[in-house]
Design a protein around this motif. Structure first.
Motif, short mmCIF file in Angstrom:
data_model
loop_
_atom_site.label_atom_id
_atom_site.label_comp_id
_atom_site.label_asym_id
_atom_site.label_seq_id
_atom_site.Cartn_x
_atom_site.Cartn_y
_atom_site.Cartn_z
N ALA A 1 -7.38 -83.11 6.30
CA ALA A 1 -8.50 -83.93 5.84
C ALA A 1 -8.11 -85.01 4.84
N GLY A 2 -7.17 -84.71 3.94
CA GLY A 2 -6.82 -85.66 2.90
C GLY A 2 -6.24 -86.96 3.41
N ASP A 3 -5.59 -86.95 4.57
CA ASP A 3 -4.94 -88.15 5.10
C ASP A 3 -5.55 -88.63 6.41
N PHE A 4 -6.60 -87.98 6.86
CA PHE A 4 -7.16 -88.33 8.17
C PHE A 4 -8.08 -89.55 8.03
N PRO A 5 -7.82 -90.61 8.80
CA PRO A 5 -8.60 -91.84 8.62
C PRO A 5 -9.95 -91.84 9.33
N GLY A 6 -10.13 -90.95 10.30
CA GLY A 6 -11.36 -90.96 11.08
C GLY A 6 -12.45 -90.09 10.48
N PRO A 7 -13.57 -89.94 11.20
CA PRO A 7 -14.69 -89.12 10.72
C PRO A 7 -14.42 -87.63 10.87
N VAL A 8 -15.29 -86.82 10.31
CA VAL A 8 -15.13 -85.36 10.33
C VAL A 8 -15.15 -84.83 11.75
N ALA A 9 -16.02 -85.33 12.60
CA ALA A 9 -16.11 -84.84 13.98
C ALA A 9 -14.79 -85.03 14.71
N GLU A 10 -14.16 -86.17 14.51
CA GLU A 10 -12.88 -86.44 15.15
C GLU A 10 -11.78 -85.54 14.57
N LEU A 11 -11.83 -85.34 13.25
CA LEU A 11 -10.87 -84.46 12.59
C LEU A 11 -10.90 -83.06 13.19
N LEU A 12 -12.09 -82.52 13.36
CA LEU A 12 -12.23 -81.17 13.91
C LEU A 12 -11.76 -81.11 15.36
N THR A 13 -12.04 -82.13 16.13
CA THR A 13 -11.62 -82.18 17.54
C THR A 13 -10.10 -82.19 17.63
N VAL A 14 -9.46 -83.01 16.80
CA VAL A 14 -8.00 -83.10 16.80
C VAL A 14 -7.38 -81.77 16.37
N ALA A 15 -7.92 -81.16 15.33
CA ALA A 15 -7.38 -79.89 14.85
C ALA A 15 -7.52 -78.80 15.92
#
Length: 260
Positions: free
Chosen positions: A240-254
């Protein structure tokens, strides 16, 4: 006790005139009060000047007419209609207005607000006024402040919430997002799907003052993206600290990274 504001001070002086005569009024406005117990200007220069002009009139009939004119002016300002007109005046320092001594006609003001909402600047600090109804105080709390933050200006101008949220902003959200979600202009689902970078809304939701709706929206999104996969959730938190996109995209990538 301090009487603040031109209208309240002129009412005080008029009442003193009616009860004790012009000499008592002249004595008060010219008094050199002890600065230890009083401010430098107990009676404001504006109120002092208005009354001095009436006192300076020597003809008794003319003075009486001037006094009646001032009485009518103050009565109009104190009336429900006068107060509503004041609240619809552009460019006023409403924080100062609400700090003045005033008997607000809240029933009439609330009815007027329900008929046609009061201007945003008038609502922002209205909860500070003595006796303010909860409905008006809540309207002020959730009022967008386009003069304070560019994002609120964009929302007030009609720019879609998704576009406003997807525009990178310098620093934290500084209150505008809480007001936007509280007013219903932006939903927390939109925040989680569009606000960038992901770290900012996550920090906001993690704060103690965060709305329960925000936590519920996040829980639903985490459940949909990661299911019960604790490893995916932990990875998302680390990213999360370095992810440039939104939360929804962060969760999808993870989730994709762990499952892949």
């Amino acid at each position: 006790m301090r009487v603040r504001g031109k209208t309240a001070q002129l009412r005080l002086l008029l009442n003193l005139w009616h009860r004790n005569g012009p000499a008592a009024v002249a004595e008060l406005i010219e008094a050199k009060l002890n600065p230890v117990g009083f401010s430098a200007a107990v009676i404001t220069p504006t109120a002092r000047s208005r009354v001095r002009k009436v006192l300076a009139v020597r003809d008794e009939a003319t003075r009486r007419a001037r006094l009646d004119e001032l009485e009518a002016e103050i009565a109009a300002a104190e009336s429900p209609e006068g107060q509503i007109a004041l609240l619809r005046t552009e460019g006023l320092d409403f924080g100062k207005v609400y700090g003045e001594t005033r008997h607000w006609h809240w029933d009439a003001i609330l009815a007027e607000h329900r008929r046609s909402p009061l201007p945003g600047p008038a609502l922002v600090d209205i909860g500070d006024a003595r006796g303010c109804p909860p409905e008006l105080a809540e309207a002020g709390r959730t009022q967008l402040r386009p003069w304070q933050h560019e994002a609120e200006a964009e929302l007030a101008a009609g720019r879609p919430a998704a576009e406003v949220l997807a525009t990178p902003r310098d620093g934290p959200y500084n209150g505008w997002l809480q007001r936007a979600t509280a007013s219903g202009v932006v939903t927390w689902e939109q925040v989680l799907r569009h606000a960038v970078p992901a770290e900012l809304p996550l920090k906001l939701i993690g704060a103690n003052h965060s709305a329960p709706e925000a936590r519920a929206a996040l829980a639903a999104l985490v459940g949909a993206a990661c299911g019960g996969d604790a490893e995916a959730i932990v990875l998302a938190l680390r990213m999360a600290g370095d992810f440039p996109g939104p939360v929804a995209e962060l969760l999808t990538v993870a989730a994709a990274t762990v499952s892949g």
